[in-house]
Design a protein around this motif. Structure first.
Motif, PDB file in Angstrom:
ATOM      1  N   ALA A  86       0.823  -1.398  -0.051  1.00 56.59           N
ATOM      2  CA  ALA A  86      -0.003  -0.012  -0.091  1.00 56.59           C
ATOM      3  C   ALA A  86       1.003   1.086  -0.116  1.00 56.59           C
ATOM      4  N   GLN A  87       1.996   1.228   0.807  1.00 56.88           N
ATOM      5  CA  GLN A  87       2.944   2.299   0.946  1.00 56.88           C
ATOM      6  C   GLN A  87       3.752   2.597  -0.477  1.00 56.88           C
ATOM      7  N   VAL A  88       3.996   1.432  -1.269  1.00 58.21           N
ATOM      8  CA  VAL A  88       4.500   1.858  -2.482  1.00 58.21           C
ATOM      9  C   VAL A  88       3.450   2.124  -3.602  1.00 58.21           C
ATOM     10  N   VAL A  89       2.420   1.911  -3.669  1.00 58.51           N
ATOM     11  CA  VAL A  89       1.319   2.379  -4.340  1.00 58.51           C
ATOM     12  C   VAL A  89       1.111   3.644  -4.217  1.00 58.51           C
ATOM     13  N   SER A  90       1.035   4.058  -2.928  1.00 62.97           N
ATOM     14  CA  SER A  90       0.701   5.416  -2.447  1.00 62.97           C
ATOM     15  C   SER A  90       1.740   6.462  -3.018  1.00 62.97           C
ATOM     16  N   GLU A  91       3.119   5.912  -2.941  1.00 66.15           N
ATOM     17  CA  GLU A  91       4.213   6.681  -3.415  1.00 66.15           C
ATOM     18  C   GLU A  91       3.978   6.992  -4.872  1.00 66.15           C
ATOM     19  N   VAL A  92       3.546   6.096  -5.678  1.00 65.90           N
ATOM     20  CA  VAL A  92       3.398   6.301  -7.193  1.00 65.90           C
ATOM     21  C   VAL A  92       2.213   7.202  -7.558  1.00 65.90           C
ATOM     22  N   LEU A  93       1.263   7.121  -6.802  1.00 73.47           N
ATOM     23  CA  LEU A  93      -0.060   7.680  -6.863  1.00 73.47           C
ATOM     24  C   LEU A  93       0.001   8.929  -6.402  1.00 73.47           C
ATOM     25  N   GLY A  94       0.887   9.427  -5.602  1.00 78.64           N
ATOM     26  CA  GLY A  94       0.830  10.654  -4.958  1.00 78.64           C
ATOM     27  C   GLY A  94       1.150  11.816  -6.065  1.00 78.64           C
ATOM     28  N   PRO A  95       2.341  11.583  -6.741  1.00 82.81           N
ATOM     29  CA  PRO A  95       2.579  12.631  -7.818  1.00 82.81           C
ATOM     30  C   PRO A  95       1.366  12.844  -8.880  1.00 82.81           C
ATOM     31  N   LEU A  96       0.882  11.549  -9.013  1.00 74.20           N
ATOM     32  CA  LEU A  96      -0.106  11.767 -10.222  1.00 74.20           C
ATOM     33  C   LEU A  96      -1.322  12.497  -9.736  1.00 74.20           C
ATOM     34  N   LEU A  97      -1.607  12.255  -8.645  1.00 80.64           N
ATOM     35  CA  LEU A  97      -2.978  13.011  -7.907  1.00 80.64           C
ATOM     36  C   LEU A  97      -2.264  14.443  -7.576  1.00 80.64           C
ATOM     37  N   GLU A  98      -1.146  14.755  -7.481  1.00 77.85           N
ATOM     38  CA  GLU A  98      -0.825  16.250  -7.333  1.00 77.85           C
ATOM     39  C   GLU A  98      -0.717  16.934  -8.544  1.00 77.85           C
ATOM     40  N   ALA A  99      -0.431  16.259  -9.747  1.00 76.28           N
ATOM     41  CA  ALA A  99      -0.637  16.783 -11.157  1.00 76.28           C
ATOM     42  C   ALA A  99      -2.086  17.104 -11.702  1.00 76.28           C
ATOM     43  N   THR A 100      -3.201  16.673 -10.842  1.00 77.22           N
ATOM     44  CA  THR A 100      -4.530  17.185 -11.424  1.00 77.22           C
ATOM     45  C   THR A 100      -4.611  18.575 -11.410  1.00 77.22           C
ATOM     46  N   PRO A 101      -5.806  19.132 -12.129  1.00 79.41           N
ATOM     47  CA  PRO A 101      -6.119  20.417 -11.995  1.00 79.41           C
ATOM     48  C   PRO A 101      -6.206  21.033 -10.904  1.00 79.41           C
ATOM     49  N   PRO A 102      -6.113  22.341 -10.730  1.00 81.53           N
ATOM     50  CA  PRO A 102      -6.684  23.258  -9.505  1.00 81.53           C
ATOM     51  C   PRO A 102      -8.096  22.783  -9.381  1.00 81.53           C
ATOM     52  N   GLY A 103      -8.589  22.746  -7.937  1.00 77.38           N
ATOM     53  CA  GLY A 103     -10.031  22.342  -7.609  1.00 77.38           C
ATOM     54  C   GLY A 103     -10.160  21.007  -7.406  1.00 77.38           C
ATOM     55  N   VAL A 104      -9.388  20.076  -7.882  1.00 73.55           N
ATOM     56  CA  VAL A 104      -9.557  18.656  -7.700  1.00 73.55           C
ATOM     57  C   VAL A 104      -8.957  18.316  -6.230  1.00 73.55           C
ATOM     58  N   GLY A 105      -9.753  17.641  -5.525  1.00 68.57           N
ATOM     59  CA  GLY A 105      -9.407  17.170  -4.124  1.00 68.57           C
ATOM     60  C   GLY A 105      -9.510  15.652  -4.121  1.00 68.57           C
ATOM     61  N   TRP A 106      -8.678  15.113  -3.022  1.00 73.49           N
ATOM     62  CA  TRP A 106      -8.804  13.646  -2.683  1.00 73.49           C
ATOM     63  C   TRP A 106      -8.637  13.593  -1.546  1.00 73.49           C
ATOM     64  N   GLN A 107      -9.019  12.420  -0.868  1.00 68.86           N
ATOM     65  CA  GLN A 107      -8.924  11.641   0.488  1.00 68.86           C
ATOM     66  C   GLN A 107      -8.755  10.273   0.279  1.00 68.86           C
ATOM     67  N   LEU A 108      -7.547   9.686   0.788  1.00 70.30           N
ATOM     68  CA  LEU A 108      -7.214   8.466   0.445  1.00 70.30           C
ATOM     69  C   LEU A 108      -6.815   8.029   1.801  1.00 70.30           C
ATOM     70  N   TRP A 109      -6.854   6.559   2.030  1.00 72.39           N
ATOM     71  CA  TRP A 109      -6.446   6.099   3.038  1.00 72.39           C
ATOM     72  C   TRP A 109      -5.900   4.606   3.109  1.00 72.39           C
ATOM     73  N   GLU A 110      -5.347   3.947   3.852  1.00 73.23           N
ATOM     74  CA  GLU A 110      -4.731   2.635   3.530  1.00 73.23           C
ATOM     75  C   GLU A 110      -6.428   1.674   4.177  1.00 73.23           C
ATOM     76  N   ASP A 111      -6.340   0.617   3.288  1.00 69.99           N
ATOM     77  CA  ASP A 111      -7.677  -0.060   3.801  1.00 69.99           C
ATOM     78  C   ASP A 111      -7.305  -1.689   3.103  1.00 69.99           C
ATOM     79  N   LEU A 112      -6.775  -2.480   4.049  1.00 65.65           N
ATOM     80  CA  LEU A 112      -6.347  -3.691   3.642  1.00 65.65           C
ATOM     81  C   LEU A 112      -7.304  -4.891   3.824  1.00 65.65           C
ATOM     82  N   ARG A 113      -8.587  -4.601   3.408  1.00 66.79           N
ATOM     83  CA  ARG A 113      -9.497  -5.719   3.436  1.00 66.79           C
ATOM     84  C   ARG A 113      -9.649  -6.399   2.030  1.00 66.79           C
ATOM     85  N   GLU A 114      -9.981  -7.637   2.045  1.00 67.49           N
ATOM     86  CA  GLU A 114     -10.210  -8.376   0.932  1.00 67.49           C
ATOM     87  C   GLU A 114     -11.628  -7.909   0.293  1.00 67.49           C
ATOM     88  N   LEU A 115     -11.527  -8.045  -0.916  1.00 64.78           N
ATOM     89  CA  LEU A 115     -12.778  -7.559  -1.841  1.00 64.78           C
ATOM     90  C   LEU A 115     -13.620  -8.780  -1.798  1.00 64.78           C
TER      91      LEU A 115
END
Length: 114
Positions: free
Chosen positions: A85-114
């Protein structure tokens, strides 16, 4: 969910992404559907809360539920899942930061099976 071959689909990150309703946003141009061995899913949803923490109403926003999952041959232990989850978060972070102004997000670790 574990399938007949014993593989387990595990959620690594869960959360929400939003943007002003009047703005068009092609999420696919900012977020890939796959990050290494993880899958990135999102679905449009009704705002899960009426107001942001600052008191601003969410009614003028378009919301997406956001999930990052990975399919494992065998479910790893909690420490390995946390590390993935930490590795994916580190890859995902810059992608989310590159979204246009006004885009927001809230993400958290959730390690449950689907």
């Amino acid at each position: 969910m574990t399938d007949a071959q014993g593989r387990a689909a595990v959620r690594l990150l869960q959360g929400y992404l939003w943007h002003p309703a009047q703005d068009e946003l092609d999420l696919e141009s900012y977020l890939p559907r796959e990050l290494d061995e993880a899958y990135v899913l999102w679905d449009s949803v009704v705002a899960p809360f009426a107001f942001f923490e600052n008191g601003e109403p969410t009614a003028g926003q378009t919301f997406y539920q956001f999930t990052v999952l990975r399919v494992y041959e065998e479910r790893p232990g909690p420490e390995a899942l946390h590390q993935d989850a930490q590795v994916v978060s580190e890859v995902l972070g810059p992608l989310l930061e590159a979204t246009p102004p006004g885009v927001g997000w809230q993400l958290w670790e959730d390690l449950r099976e689907l």
